[in-house]
Scaffold this motif. Structure first.
Motif, short mmCIF file in Angstrom:
data_model
loop_
_atom_site.label_atom_id
_atom_site.label_comp_id
_atom_site.label_asym_id
_atom_site.label_seq_id
_atom_site.Cartn_x
_atom_site.Cartn_y
_atom_site.Cartn_z
N ASN A 116 0.82 -1.21 0.00
CA ASN A 116 0.00 0.00 0.00
C ASN A 116 0.86 1.27 0.00
OD1 ASN A 116 -2.51 1.27 0.03
ND2 ASN A 116 -2.42 1.56 2.24
N SER A 117 1.96 1.24 0.72
CA SER A 117 2.84 2.41 0.75
C SER A 117 3.51 2.62 -0.61
CB SER A 117 3.89 2.26 1.84
OG SER A 117 3.29 2.26 3.12
N TYR A 118 3.93 1.53 -1.24
CA TYR A 118 4.53 1.64 -2.57
C TYR A 118 3.56 2.30 -3.54
CZ TYR A 118 5.96 0.01 -7.22
OH TYR A 118 6.28 -0.07 -8.55
N LEU A 119 2.31 1.82 -3.51
CA LEU A 119 1.34 2.39 -4.45
C LEU A 119 0.87 3.77 -4.02
CD1 LEU A 119 -0.64 -0.81 -5.45
CD2 LEU A 119 1.06 0.46 -6.77
N GLU A 120 0.93 4.03 -2.73
CA GLU A 120 0.64 5.40 -2.26
C GLU A 120 1.55 6.39 -2.98
OE1 GLU A 120 1.09 6.02 2.04
OE2 GLU A 120 2.13 7.88 1.55
N ALA A 121 2.82 6.05 -3.07
CA ALA A 121 3.76 6.94 -3.76
C ALA A 121 3.41 7.08 -5.24
CB ALA A 121 5.19 6.42 -3.59
N LYS A 122 3.02 5.96 -5.87
CA LYS A 122 2.68 6.03 -7.30
C LYS A 122 1.47 6.94 -7.53
CE LYS A 122 5.88 3.27 -8.51
NZ LYS A 122 7.06 3.85 -9.19
N VAL A 123 0.46 6.76 -6.68
CA VAL A 123 -0.75 7.55 -6.86
C VAL A 123 -0.48 9.02 -6.54
CG1 VAL A 123 -3.14 7.87 -6.14
CG2 VAL A 123 -2.20 5.56 -6.30
N MET A 124 0.19 9.25 -5.42
CA MET A 124 0.46 10.63 -5.02
C MET A 124 1.33 11.34 -6.05
SD MET A 124 -1.16 11.37 -2.21
CE MET A 124 -0.30 12.78 -1.52
N ASP A 125 2.32 10.61 -6.60
CA ASP A 125 3.17 11.22 -7.61
C ASP A 125 2.35 11.61 -8.84
OD1 ASP A 125 5.30 10.84 -5.96
OD2 ASP A 125 6.31 9.33 -7.19
N GLU A 126 1.44 10.73 -9.22
CA GLU A 126 0.64 11.06 -10.40
C GLU A 126 -0.30 12.23 -10.14
OE1 GLU A 126 -0.63 8.09 -13.14
OE2 GLU A 126 -2.70 8.84 -13.10
N LEU A 127 -0.85 12.27 -8.94
CA LEU A 127 -1.83 13.31 -8.65
C LEU A 127 -1.18 14.65 -8.31
CD1 LEU A 127 -4.44 11.39 -6.43
CD2 LEU A 127 -4.53 11.84 -8.89
N TYR A 128 0.00 14.61 -7.64
CA TYR A 128 0.54 15.85 -7.09
C TYR A 128 1.98 16.14 -7.51
CZ TYR A 128 -3.64 15.25 -4.32
OH TYR A 128 -4.94 15.07 -3.93
N ALA A 134 11.24 24.11 0.27
CA ALA A 134 11.54 22.67 0.35
C ALA A 134 10.45 21.89 -0.35
CB ALA A 134 11.66 22.22 1.80
N THR A 135 10.87 20.90 -1.10
CA THR A 135 9.91 20.00 -1.72
C THR A 135 10.37 18.57 -1.46
OG1 THR A 135 11.08 19.92 -3.83
CG2 THR A 135 9.37 21.63 -3.59
N ALA A 136 9.41 17.67 -1.48
CA ALA A 136 9.77 16.25 -1.35
C ALA A 136 8.68 15.42 -1.99
CB ALA A 136 9.93 15.86 0.12
N GLY A 137 9.12 14.39 -2.70
CA GLY A 137 8.18 13.43 -3.25
C GLY A 137 7.84 12.39 -2.19
N ASN A 138 6.73 11.71 -2.41
CA ASN A 138 6.24 10.74 -1.44
C ASN A 138 7.23 9.59 -1.24
OD1 ASN A 138 4.63 8.31 -0.55
ND2 ASN A 138 3.07 9.88 -0.36
N SER A 139 7.76 9.04 -2.35
CA SER A 139 8.65 7.89 -2.19
C SER A 139 10.00 8.31 -1.63
CB SER A 139 8.81 7.14 -3.51
OG SER A 139 8.96 8.02 -4.57
N GLU A 140 10.41 9.53 -1.94
CA GLU A 140 11.64 10.07 -1.36
C GLU A 140 11.50 10.11 0.17
OE1 GLU A 140 12.14 13.88 -3.13
OE2 GLU A 140 14.13 14.23 -2.30
#
Ligand SMILES: [Zn+2]
Length: 662
Positions: free
Chosen positions: A402-414, A426-432
Motif C-alpha cells: 500500500n505504501s509503494y502504491l501510495e507513492a505512485k498515486v500521489m506522484d501522479e496526482l501531485y 523545500a519540496t519532497a516526493g512521497n517515495s523520497e
C-alpha cells in the motif's frame, strides 16, 4: 431480490435518512440474516464463512455499548471443529494487557515507550452469555487463552469448546450478549467528547488458516485478520447523532424514547466499524468506475472543513488510479471519517468501505498529509479489504504494498517531486520521504517479521511500510515499473477475497516477470542486509608518470590513466551501473554484478576524469547512502545542500506523521 441503497443526507438538521433506497446492485445481494453464509458463487464476491447479526445500543453518558450478536459460522475448514477462538480486542485497553505491556516497552502509533497509564483509556468487552444453537448455554465453557505470550492478564482472546464437533460443510450458530466500555480515543478506537469511532468492538471469530486457528492476541503493533462474510448491524443511539458505518444504510427509524435505530448491511467484508457524532458536517459526492457508481460520504468534524475538498480530490484520484491499474472497486460506497481535534488517534485507519482521515485546523496546502492519508487508507480497501492478508503476521503485505502504491498515486496526482511537501523552500516526493524513513532503520528486522516482534514501533513503521515500498521501487530496476504494476494487478486478480501469503505475492511477481528473483527476495524480503555501494576513489594519473610532463602544443597528447574503484560496503549484493565521465565530454558505462567486495576500472585516454557516478538513473533506492555514490573532480555543493535541507525538514515532520497513519 437484489437491492441496493443510496444514503441520502438532507441539508440542515436532518441528519441521516434512509428514505432513498435504490434498487438493484450488480454487486450486493439481498441479505440472508441468520442463515448460513453461502460460499462464493457467481453472485457473491467472496467465499462467505461468517454471517454476523448484531443489535447494539450506545449509551452516550457512560460511553458503553450493550449488544447481542448472532454469528453463523460455516465450517469450510475441511475437518470437524469443536474449539472456536474469538477476539475480544477491547480488553487490550487495560494496563496489564499484552498490548499495553508492549506499548510500555516499544511504543505505538505516537505513544512512546514508558508512557504512563491513564484510566480514561480503560476499555473492555465482557461476554455475559454465550449460547450455541442446539447445544445450550456454553458461557461456562469460555476460557481466555494467550496463544502468543502466555500473559495470563491478557484477555483479548477466548475460546469455547463445544460439546460436539461441527462437521465439515456444516454451520454453527453462536449467540452472545456483550457489553463494551469504550476508551477515550486510543489506538484507533473510542470516544472523544461526543465523537465515537467504534472499531474492533464485537467478538470476532478467528481464521482457520494454514491448517490451524489463527487468532492472535491484540498487540501494540499489529492489525487484524478475519474471514469474509456478511454483517448486519442495528445501532440504537440518540436521535441527534450522525452515523457512518462500514455498510449500506438499510433504514433509520425513531423510537419513542428519544433514540433512533439505524440498520446497516454489508457483504463480502471481514470487519465492521461505525462512527457517530452530532457535530459532523456531511458531504456527499459520487464517482463512477468500471464496476459502477460509488457513493462518497464524507463526515467532517468542526474546524476542519477546509480539508474536505482536499480529501475528496485525493479520494477520487485514488479511486480512478486503482480502477485503471489494479482492478475494479466493487462496493457501492466509501465513507471518509474526519476525526475531531484531539481524536487524531482515531485517524489514519482503514475498515471495509470506511476510512478515517486526519487533518488539523491549520493545514497548509504545501503539506500533503490530508491527501496522503486518504490515499493510503483507501488503498487499504485493496490491500487488506479485498486482498485480505494476515496483518498480524504479514504487515508488509498490506502496509508495504500500500505504501509503494501510495507513492505512485500521489506522484501522479501531485507531482513526482512535490507529492509530500510542496513549499518554495523545500519540496519532497512521497517515495523520497518513504526512503528517508527506511534509511533511519534499515536493518533491524526483515519484512517478514510478525508485526509485534519488531525491535520497536519505529522499526515496524520504517520496515513494514517504508522499506517494503523501497524494496519494490528498487525491484523496478530489475523487472521494470510496468511489469511490477502488471504483477500487482495480477496479484489482485488472483487473491482478492482471499488470504494470500508472502510466498503467493513473490511468486506472482516471478510469474509475471518471468524472472527468478529468489536472490533478490532472499536479501530484501527475508534478510536484513544493508545495501550500500560507494565510489571508493577515482582519479587520473599520467600514464608515464616518471617522465617529464609534456608541455607546449603537444601537451594535449599526453595519455592519462584513470582509475575508478567501486566498493560494496554492505552485505546486500545487487548489480550496479557506473558512468565515468571525462573532461573531453566522453564517457564510459560499466555494469558490475556487485558480487565481489570491490572492482577497479582503468582507462587510458588523453582525457582526464571529470566524474564517476554510481546508479546514474537513480533506481537503486535501497542504497542506504546516496552521498557516497558519486565523485566529481569539481564538486557541485548545491545538490548536497538541498538534500541536507530536505533531510532536516523531513525528519522533523516524519515522527509526527508516522504517529497516526496506519
Ligand atoms: Zn496502512
Amino acid at each position: 431480490m437484489l437491492c441496493r441503497l443510496c444514503i441520502s443526507f438532507l441539508a440542515g438538521a436532518m441528519l441521516l435518512s434512509a428514505s432513498a433506497l435504490s434498487q438493484s446492485s450488480r454487486r450486493l445481494t439481498t441479505p440472508k440474516t441468520n442463515s448460513a453464509p453461502s460460499p462464493a458463487s457467481s453472485s457473491t464476491l467472496s467465499t462467505r464463512i461468517v454471517a454476523y447479526d448484531i443489535d447494539a445500543k450506545l449509551n452516550t453518558a457512560a460511553h458503553t455499548i450493550d449488544a447481542t450478536e448472532t454469528l453463523v459460522y460455516r465450517n469450510l475448514t475441511g475437518q470437524p471443529q469443536q474449539i472456536f477462538p474469538f477476539h475480544l480486542y477491547l480488553n487490550a485497553f487495560q494496563p496489564q494487557s499484552t498490548l499495553m505491556t508492549e506499548v510500555r516497552v516499544v511504543g505505538t502509533r505516537g505513544t512512546g515507550p514508558n508512557s504512563g497509564w491513564d484510566d480514561k483509556h480503560h476499555g473492555s468487552i465482557t461476554v455475559s452469555k454465550l449460547e450455541v444453537e442446539g447445544m445450550g448455554d456454553l458461557t461456562g465453557k469460555m476460557e481466555f487463552i494467550q496463544p502468543d505470550d502466555r500473559n495470563a492478564n491478557d484477555r483479548s482472546v477466548f475460546q469455547v469448546t463445544l460439546p460436539k464437533s461441527i462437521a465439515p460443510g456444516e454451520s454453527v450458530q453462536f449467540r452472545m450478549s456483550f457489553h463494551d466500555e469504550l476508551p477515550e480515543v486510543l489506538h484507533r478506537t473510542g470516544y472523544k467528547r461526543d465523537f465515537y469511532m467504534v472499531g474492533q468492538w464485537f467478538p470476532k471469530v478467528g481464521v482457520w488458516w494454514k491448517n490451524a486457528w489463527n487468532c492472535h492476541q491484540f498487540h501494540a503493533n499489529s492489525e487484524f485478520f478475519a474471514d469474509f462474510g456478511t454483517v448486519d448491524v442495528n445501532v440504537t443511539l440518540p436521535k441527534n447523532e450522525i452515523v457512518g458505518a462500514s455498510g449500506d444504510l438499510m433504514s433509520s427509524s425513531d423510537n419513542s424514547d428519544g433514540t433512533k435505530t439505524v440498520k446497516f448491511h454489508s457483504e463480502d467484508v471481514h470487519d465492521f466499524s461505525w462512527t457517530a457524532s452530532p457535530d459532523y458536517t456531511v458531504l456527499q459526492d459520487s464517482w463512477t468506475g468500471s464496476a459502477g457508481p460509488v457513493k462518497i460520504l464524507v463526515l467532517m468534524s468542526p474546524g476542519n472543513m477546509s480539508s474536505a475538498s482536499r480529501y475528496i480530490q485525493a479520494l477520487k484520484g485514488t479511486l480512478a488510479w486503482y480502477d485503471k491499474w489494479i482492478g475494479p472497486y466493487p462496493y457501492d460506497r466509501i465513507t471518509v471519517v474526519d476525526p475531531p481535534h484531539g481524536a487524531l488517534d482515531a485517524g489514519g485507519m482503514e475498515y471495509p468501505t470506511l476510512i478515517t482521515a486526519g487533518t488539523g485546523w491549520f493545514m497548509p496546502k504545501g503539506r500533503l498529509e490530508p491527501e496522503a492519508v486518504v490515499e493510503h487508507e483507501f488503498g487499504h480497501q485493496y490491500w487488506y479489504g479485498m486482498v485480505a492478508t494476515n496483518e498480524f503476521e504479514d504487515a508488509w503485505l498490506d502496509e508495504g504494498i500500500n505504501s509503494y502504491l501510495e507513492a505512485k498515486v500521489m506522484d501522479e496526482l501531485y507531482g513526482k517531486n512535490t507529492s509530500r511537501f510542496n513549499f518554495p523552500f523545500a519540496t519532497a516526493g512521497n517515495s523520497e520521504y518513504q526512503r528517508l524513513a527506511y534509511i533511519s532503520l534499515p536493518d533491524t528486522d526483515p519484512l517478514t517479521r510478525f508485526s509485534w516482534k519488531y525491535i520497536d514501533d519505529n522499526a515496524y513503521g520504517a520496515v513494514a511500510y517504508d522499506k517494503t515500498a523501497t524494496v519494490l521501487i528498487t525491484l523496478e530496476k530489475l523487472i521494470g515499473e510496468d511489469t511490477l504494476r502488471a504483477a500487482l494487478h495480477e496479484y489482485f486478480l488472483r487473491y482478492r477475497f482471499k488470504h494470500p501469503t508472502g510466498e503467493d505475492f513473490l511468486k506472482t511477481i516471478e510469474d509475471v516477470s518471468h524472472q527468478d528473483l529468489k536472490w533478490y527476495f532472499d536479501q530484501a524480503v527475508y534478510g536484513t542486509n544493508i545495501l550500500d555501494y560507494e565510489i571508493w576513489n577515482a582519479h587520473s594519473d599520467r600514464l608515464n608518470w616518471w617522465e617529464k610532463e609534456i608541455s607546449g602544443k603537444n601537451a594535449g597528447d599526453e595519455i592519462h590513466r584513470t582509475y575508478v574503484t567501486v566498493h560494496r560496503k554492505g552485505d546486500f549484493v545487487f548489480p550496479v551501473d557506473v558512468v565515468i565521465k571525462f573532461d573531453d565530454g566522453t564517457s564510459a558505462t560499466e555494469h558490475w554484478d556487485g558480487r565481489d567486495r570491490w572492482i577497479r576500472y582503468t582507462y587510458d585516454r588523453k582525457a582526464e576524469l571529470a566524474s564517476a557516478q554510481l546508479d546514474p538513473e537513480n533506481q537503486v533506492w535501497l542504497d542506504r547512502n546516496l552521498f557516497n555514490n558519486s565523485y566529481t573532480v569539481q564538486e557541485d555543493k548545491r545538490a548536497v545542500h538541498k538534500l541536507q535541507n530536505l533531510w532536516i525538514f523531513a525528519s522533523e515532520c516524519l515522527s509526527q506523521f508516522l504517529a497516526w497513519i496506519s
